[in-house]
Motif scaffolding. Structure first.
Motif, PDB file in Angstrom:
ATOM      1  N   LEU A  12      -1.877   1.416   1.804  1.00 23.42           N
ATOM      2  CA  LEU A  12      -3.121   0.670   2.050  1.00 23.42           C
ATOM      3  C   LEU A  12      -3.220   0.213   3.502  1.00 23.42           C
ATOM      4  CD1 LEU A  12      -3.455  -1.474  -1.215  1.00 23.42           C
ATOM      5  CD2 LEU A  12      -4.530   0.712  -0.660  1.00 23.42           C
ATOM      6  N   ALA A  16      -6.157   1.166   6.184  1.00 21.80           N
ATOM      7  CA  ALA A  16      -6.849   0.197   7.036  1.00 21.80           C
ATOM      8  C   ALA A  16      -6.830   0.665   8.495  1.00 21.80           C
ATOM      9  CB  ALA A  16      -6.212  -1.179   6.903  1.00 21.80           C
ATOM     10  N   TYR A  32      -8.634  -4.145   3.209  1.00 23.73           N
ATOM     11  CA  TYR A  32      -7.480  -3.340   2.791  1.00 23.73           C
ATOM     12  C   TYR A  32      -6.175  -3.925   3.339  1.00 23.73           C
ATOM     13  CZ  TYR A  32      -9.940   0.320   0.331  1.00 23.73           C
ATOM     14  OH  TYR A  32     -10.667   1.000  -0.611  1.00 23.73           O
ATOM     15  N   ILE A  64     -10.207  -1.189  -4.863  1.00 21.66           N
ATOM     16  CA  ILE A  64      -8.819  -1.071  -4.407  1.00 21.66           C
ATOM     17  C   ILE A  64      -7.889  -0.882  -5.603  1.00 21.66           C
ATOM     18  CG2 ILE A  64      -6.928  -2.306  -3.272  1.00 21.66           C
ATOM     19  CD1 ILE A  64      -9.007  -3.544  -1.408  1.00 21.66           C
TER      20      ILE A  64
END
Length: 576
Positions: A12, A16, A32, A64
């Motif tokens: 994650l 980002a 994120y 997410i």
């Protein structure tokens, strides 16, 4: 290998970064980042959670959570791979340089077609960035320094993931039939902050089953070399693992030999030679008749040479052998000595867990005391107020005494400003049980100004501990420049402890700094700076760093009984 939570967090965070590189929505990228941090700090294994439970993790919404579930189901996230395909690998390599952010990396590629660290270093040397907006002399100098940090780290792996990998391999090999002993050695056993490769030893009569087992591990991506005495593999994350199988009677000699360091072992072999002995990984032998005289345990090997056993973190040829010969080897602090943690955070500021969750976790660890030290108001993004911190104090007082024998201390982490000032006035600070003060900005002040800044903080009668004193981030940010001997002397004079921050990417103070500081008579606090429940388990890294700095139990304030600790926190009675 390692926690699934950590794998998800890394993925994650990468997404980002990819969003930022490609000019995506900054708010989305930040979302994120927050979700990554929350999952990394979540105490439960996310692989065991249903989608609805995933959404209960702070900052993890439906979108997410769906991506996390996709990774748990398939081992990939399609949108991450799609975003990766749009960005040259070299640009992704650029953002690993400390001080170089995603937007600048993309500018370098789009304007100058720079797509590797080597190309960027060459461009700076050729002054090719001079006309590029946003890349002035100061920026280029910062990038140059970042490249130096990156290259200095080389292929070394941080202590925490290396230890996770080693412990999993040792657990697997220990279950193989015929295993008498199994352990990791090398720089990892000495608990260095980074590790080049892993040395794993097995004591057994037959080696083949262990070589087979290592090659068959899920983490093994490549077999580098295979033999009867040694096999080397490389994990999927690029870490080389060297396995050696030795006869059970040679275990102690092998552990001593392969733990190192090289310089320590040279000194030990020299001592052996002067006594008519020869030391190898198979044992200590009489050079006259070749007969073995010691080999089964490390203690036996050291004792035969006239030395006490020397703890592995001390084995760096920094005076440990001389101290051992004089009978002055320190009995270094251990994890069992730690009575409490004096620097932790909750979700009142930038922590991930509630006050109650952190207190419960501390009580489960059997701590005699536990301090909550959320950020003070000068870190504006944390939005701390007098009312919030006082409400937390009231709740903490209610909890005190309700979690077994763990006593609760209310503290704060103050921000040391450019001139050494801290957030709250003296009359407000007097209400805290302890205050940690740390640098969080203005890292580039000159040496004189930085020294003055730290000295002024130490001289504040309400500052008890200087948190992560040099501010370094291993491989990413160097420590600030200050006259540390002056700072250490002032700490000793004022009764201000220096923190050994246990976060694996900090380990600040460094072991070298600790060795210097203790010569001034400084006291220390080994703290986790935990921002989640799992972070409390990082105390082991701080203790190991303290051991490498030769710290004894008496020099670490959070090994003391609470009454002695409280007396120290009054800073010689100057606090009201």
């Amino acid at each position: 290998m390692g926690r699934v939570n950590d794998e998800v967090e890394a993925l994650l965070r990468e997404y980002a970064d990819l969003l930022a590189i490609t000019g995506g929505d900054a708010f989305k990228a930040r979302a994120y980042e927050k979700a990554a941090r929350a999952i990394g700090g979540h105490p439960a294994d996310v692989s065991a959670l249903e989608p609805d439970a995933l959404r209960e993790i702070p900052n993890v919404g439906r979108s997410i959570a769906d991506k996390v579930a996709e990774y748990l189901r398939t081992g990939r996230i399609a949108v991450v791979e799609e975003r990766r395909s749009k960005i040259p690998a070299g640009v992704r390599e650029l953002i690993t340089i400390p001080t170089l952010g995603p937007k600048k990396a993309l500018r370098l590629y789009e304007d100058l077609r720079i797509s590797s660290v080597d190309e960027l270093a060459a461009a700076i040397e050729a002054d090719a960035l001079a006309d590029l907006k946003g890349f002035g002399e100061k920026t280029q100098e910062n990038i140059r320094h970042g490249i130096e940090l990156l290259r200095r780290a080389g292929g070394r792996v941080p202590l925490s993931p290396a230890l996770d990998t080693a412990e999993e391999i040792v657990a697997e090999l220990s279950g193989v039939t015929g295993c008498r002993r199994c352990a990791y050695a090398g720089s990892l056993r000495r608990m260095r902050e980074t590790v080049g490769d892993l040395d794993v030893l097995v004591a057994a009569e037959r080696s083949a089953p262990f070589m087979d087992a290592l090659c068959a591990l899920p983490a093994t991506a490549e077999v580098v070399a295979r033999g009867t005495k040694k096999t080397s593999v490389r994990t999927g994350k690029g870490l080389q693992v060297d396995l050696r199988v030795v006869p059970p009677q040679s275990w102690g000699a092998a552990m001593q030999y392969f733990t190192g360091s090289k310089a320590h072992n040279i000194r030990i072999r020299t001592i052996a030679g002067h006594q008519g002995l020869k030391l190898s990984e198979y044992g200590l032998f009489d050079t006259g008749n070749g007969e073995p005289v010691a080999s089964r345990t490390e203690e036996e090997v050291y004792a035969r040479l006239g030395l006490p056993w020397i703890a592995p973190p001390l084995r760096e040829d920094r005076g440990e052998i001389e101290a051992a010969l004089r009978g002055e080897l320190p009995e270094v602090v251990t994890g069992r000595d730690i009575r409490g943690d004096l620097h932790t955070h909750t979700d009142l500021t930038d922590g991930l867990a509630s006050l109650e969750a952190m207190v419960d976790a501390a009580a489960e660890r059997g701590y005699a005391y536990f301090a909550v030290t959320d950020h003070a108001p000068d870190l504006y993004m944390q939005r701390m107020t007098d009312e919030k911190i006082l409400a937390q104090r009231e709740r903490l007082r209610e909890l005190d005494g309700t979690r077994g024998r763990t006593r609760l201390l209310h503290g704060t982490e103050l921000n040391i400003g450019p001139d050494g000032e801290v957030d709250w006035p003296a009359e407000f600070l007097a209400g805290f049980d302890l205050c940690v003060a740390s640098l969080h900005s203005h890292f580039d002040l000159g040496r004189t100004a930085m020294t003055r800044r730290l000295v002024r903080a130490c001289e504040n009668p309400y500052v008890n501990v200087i948190g992560h004193p040099t501010t370094r981030l291993i491989g990413r940010r160097p420590g600030v420049d200050a006259d540390w001997d002056e700072v250490f002397a002032v700490c000793a004079r004022t009764g201000t402890a220096l923190e050994v921050n246990a976060q694996p990417d900090r380990l600040d103070l460094r072991d070298e700094d600790i060795l210097r500081a203790r010569e001034h008579g400084v006291r220390f606090a080994v703290n986790t700076d935990a921002h989640s429940v799992p972070h409390l388990g990082q105390m082991r890294y701080g203790v190991a760093t303290a051991q490498r700095g030769w710290l004894t139990r008496d020099e670490v304030i959070n090994t003391w009984p609470l009454t002695r600790l409280r007396a120290f926190l009054r800073k010689g009675g100057r606090r009201s």
